[in-house]
Motif scaffolding. Structure first.
Motif, short mmCIF file in Angstrom:
data_model
loop_
_atom_site.label_atom_id
_atom_site.label_comp_id
_atom_site.label_asym_id
_atom_site.label_seq_id
_atom_site.Cartn_x
_atom_site.Cartn_y
_atom_site.Cartn_z
N PHE A 112 16.57 11.30 5.13
CA PHE A 112 16.97 10.23 4.22
C PHE A 112 16.10 8.98 4.40
O PHE A 112 15.88 8.24 3.45
N THR A 113 15.57 8.79 5.60
CA THR A 113 14.66 7.66 5.82
C THR A 113 13.34 7.87 5.08
O THR A 113 12.86 7.00 4.36
N ILE A 114 12.73 9.04 5.26
CA ILE A 114 11.43 9.27 4.65
C ILE A 114 11.54 9.40 3.13
O ILE A 114 10.65 8.98 2.39
N THR A 115 12.65 9.97 2.65
CA THR A 115 12.85 10.05 1.20
C THR A 115 13.04 8.67 0.60
O THR A 115 12.52 8.37 -0.48
N SER A 116 13.78 7.82 1.30
CA SER A 116 13.95 6.44 0.84
C SER A 116 12.61 5.73 0.78
O SER A 116 12.31 5.01 -0.19
N ALA A 117 11.80 5.90 1.82
CA ALA A 117 10.48 5.27 1.84
C ALA A 117 9.64 5.72 0.65
O ALA A 117 8.97 4.91 -0.01
N LEU A 118 9.67 7.01 0.36
CA LEU A 118 8.89 7.54 -0.77
C LEU A 118 9.37 6.97 -2.10
O LEU A 118 8.57 6.55 -2.94
N LEU A 119 10.69 6.94 -2.31
CA LEU A 119 11.23 6.52 -3.60
C LEU A 119 11.14 5.01 -3.81
O LEU A 119 11.14 4.54 -4.95
N HIS A 120 11.07 4.24 -2.73
CA HIS A 120 10.87 2.80 -2.88
C HIS A 120 9.39 2.46 -3.07
O HIS A 120 9.06 1.29 -3.27
N ARG A 121 8.54 3.44 -2.94
CA ARG A 121 7.11 3.37 -3.21
C ARG A 121 6.32 2.53 -2.22
O ARG A 121 5.52 3.05 -1.48
N THR A 122 6.52 1.24 -2.18
CA THR A 122 5.70 0.40 -1.29
C THR A 122 6.47 0.07 -0.01
O THR A 122 7.70 -0.01 -0.01
N LEU A 128 0.84 -1.19 0.00
CA LEU A 128 0.00 0.00 0.00
C LEU A 128 0.88 1.25 0.00
O LEU A 128 1.37 1.69 1.05
N TRP A 129 1.09 1.83 -1.17
CA TRP A 129 2.05 2.92 -1.32
C TRP A 129 1.68 4.16 -0.53
O TRP A 129 2.54 4.95 -0.13
N ILE A 130 0.37 4.34 -0.26
CA ILE A 130 -0.04 5.55 0.45
C ILE A 130 0.55 5.61 1.86
O ILE A 130 0.76 6.70 2.41
N LEU A 131 0.87 4.46 2.44
CA LEU A 131 1.47 4.45 3.77
C LEU A 131 2.84 5.12 3.75
O LEU A 131 3.19 5.87 4.67
N ASN A 132 3.62 4.85 2.71
CA ASN A 132 4.93 5.51 2.59
C ASN A 132 4.78 7.01 2.35
O ASN A 132 5.57 7.82 2.84
N VAL A 133 3.74 7.38 1.60
CA VAL A 133 3.49 8.80 1.36
C VAL A 133 3.16 9.51 2.66
O VAL A 133 3.62 10.63 2.92
N LEU A 134 2.35 8.86 3.51
CA LEU A 134 2.00 9.45 4.80
C LEU A 134 3.23 9.62 5.68
O LEU A 134 3.38 10.64 6.37
N GLY A 139 7.11 13.32 8.13
CA GLY A 139 8.49 13.70 8.37
C GLY A 139 8.82 15.07 7.79
O GLY A 139 9.50 15.89 8.43
N LEU A 140 8.31 15.35 6.59
CA LEU A 140 8.57 16.64 5.97
C LEU A 140 7.90 17.77 6.74
O LEU A 140 8.47 18.85 6.91
N ALA A 141 6.68 17.50 7.22
CA ALA A 141 5.97 18.51 8.01
C ALA A 141 6.75 18.85 9.27
O ALA A 141 6.87 20.03 9.65
N TYR A 142 7.27 17.83 9.94
CA TYR A 142 8.05 18.09 11.15
C TYR A 142 9.31 18.89 10.83
O TYR A 142 9.68 19.80 11.58
N PHE A 143 9.95 18.57 9.71
CA PHE A 143 11.16 19.29 9.32
C PHE A 143 10.86 20.76 9.11
O PHE A 143 11.64 21.64 9.52
N VAL A 144 9.70 21.07 8.51
CA VAL A 144 9.30 22.46 8.31
C VAL A 144 9.00 23.12 9.65
O VAL A 144 9.44 24.25 9.93
#
Length: 468
Positions: free
Chosen positions: A292-302, A261-267, A272-277
């Motif tokens: 780098f953890t959240i970006t990896s999760a996004l780019l690996h998709r699922t 379920l790719w949407i889980l990685n998007v969430l 993570g991005l919201a906290y960084f901001v």
């Protein structure tokens, strides 16, 4: 352009010197684990001789404290392992992996391949040292696959040489710690109450100019040291690629549906991005790991692809996990003293190296001390915890309490650690795990990088006080 069978005459001198280094490294360099054990024995002997009142029971207690006791470095060690693993996971994301394969298809001979490995490693090391450390090795693996006549150890060494400037990049543990008052290794803030922004460390002219110069000279060295002989990779190097090929689609269970379920990685990425901001775009060790953890999760998709990539990446951290306790023990021994007024070995070494320093020579002597101490504590942040108090106190004793000068002192320690990495096998271990090579097949080449880095980056610490 095809690879020639003989070495061009104009590269003969560098090749001869490199071959000499390779021969001596092959004879003298033990396995990195044994290297750490030998260093421990040497430090224990120095403590016994130089530290007043040193006793075997006390030394053992200090060693234990550094390994497993209350003063252990496990928290920092875990942070360093996570930076490495998240960088590797990001480099293995499908979009980046395809880019690596395309880039590796460009070189026509081993010199071009080595320069490519060096460039990729250097550029990415400035962004994240974990990403730069492993991406160059992954490119080297693909180049060796395409050029069977290349020397694989030379390619891996070229990739490792790009790592020399990581301490001047965005993931520099010392520079990031300087910006965070809550960091346990922000030595400057602990002593003076001052925080030093990145513009006075990694973005200072003495830092980025020296990066350009050292990378230019190392590129020339990589070009001229190309060996005439070849070294083929172990076939096992490419086993993980064949094993990772996609399996034919089958009907998914509910659990498998959740795992894909790719949407889980998007969430996860959005959170993570919201906290960084919300944190004000704070750059420190923890935030770099998160990004780098959240970006990896996004780019690996699922989720399941991300989990598998992270698990595979964690395998290269095994040698670090084995050796970090030993280096923690070294830190404990270096800080061992018997009485409140007694001086531990780390203080004796640091004070001896900066004895008689002036405002202009203190950063350089601190750099030299950093190179020496990094052989015993090959970790930027952990090293700063050892040498930082002496460096800051020495600057204050000379009346230098400006953030710019204190930032220079911290960078003198940082770049010394980066230079020492070229002859200290600790951070070479992940590359050796990826390449399935022995340290003796690689480190002979990196001795040249050590000499160039020592002259250029050491020279920068001499010039910097004149232009602050």
């Amino acid at each position: 352009m095809s690879e020639t069978t003989g070495a061009p005459p104009r590269r003969g001198a560098m090749q001869a010197f490199t071959s000499l280094c390779v021969r001596y490294v092959e004879r003298l360099m033990p396995d990195p684990y044994l290297f750490a054990v030998i260093l421990t024995i040497i430090v224990a002997a120095l403590v016994a001789v130089l530290v007043d009142g040193a006793a075997p029971a006390g030394m053992l207690s200090a060693w234990y404290g550094g390994v497993w006791g209350s003063q252990n470095i496990f928290t920092f060690a875990f942070q360093m392992v996570l930076i490495l693993v998240t960088g590797y996971t990001l480099a293995e994301a499908p979009v980046l992996k395809r880019a690596i394969v395309r880039i590796a298809a460009k070189p026509q001979n081993q010199v071009q391949g080595a320069l490519l490995c060096f460039t990729v490693s250097a550029v990415l090391s400035l962004l994240n040292w974990g990403l730069g450390l492993v991406a160059g090795a992954l490119v080297a693996r693909q180049v060796a696959k395409r050029l069977p006549g290349a020397h694989f150890g030379y390619l891996i060494a070229s990739a490792f040489m790009g790592f020399i400037i990581w301490t001047q990049g965005l993931s520099s543990s010392i520079a990031l710690a300087n910006t965070d008052p809550a960091s346990p290794i922000n030595v400057i803030h602990q002593i003076t109450g001052i925080t030093v922004p990145l513009r006075l460390t990694i973005f200072a002219p003495y830092s980025w100019v020296s990066v350009i110069v050292v990378l230019a000279l190392l590129a020339v060295a990589v070009w001229r040291m190309a060996p005439a002989q070849s070294l083929a990779p172990d076939p096992a190097v490419f086993e993980d690629e064949s094993a990772s090929e996609a399996a034919p689609p089958t009907k998914k269970t509910f659990a498998e549906w959740l795992e894909n379920l790719w949407i889980l990685n998007v969430l996860v990425f959005a959170a993570g991005l919201a906290y960084f901001v919300l944190s004000g775009f704070a750059l420190n060790i923890a935030s770099m790991i998160m990004l780098f953890t959240i970006t990896s999760a996004l780019l690996h998709r699922t989720p399941i692809r991300f989990i598998r990539a992270f698990t595979d990446a964690a395998k290269v951290s095994g040698p670090l996990l084995l050796q970090y306790p030993l280096y923690g023990g070294l830190v404990g021994l270096l800080g061992y003293h018997v009485t409140r007024d007694g001086k531990p070995l780390q203080t004796l070494l640091a004070e001896a190296l900066v004895h008689g320093a002036t405002t202009h020579t203190l950063p350089f002597l601190t750099f030299v001390g950093s190179v020496v101490i990094s052989l015993f504590v090959p970790s930027g942040g952990g090293h700063w915890a050892v040498q930082g108090p002496i460096a800051v106190d020495s600057a204050l004793a000379l009346g230098q309490d400006s953030p710019a000068y204190l930032g220079l002192m911290s960078m003198s320690v940082a770049v010394g650690e980066g230079v020492a990495n070229m002859i200290q096998p600790f951070w070479l271990l992940p590359l050796l795990a990826i390449a399935k090579l022995h340290v003796r097949q690689v480190m002979g080449f990196t001795v040249v990088a050590f000499l160039i880095g020592f002259v250029v980056l050491g020279g920068a610490t001499l010039i910097a006080p004149l232009v602050l």
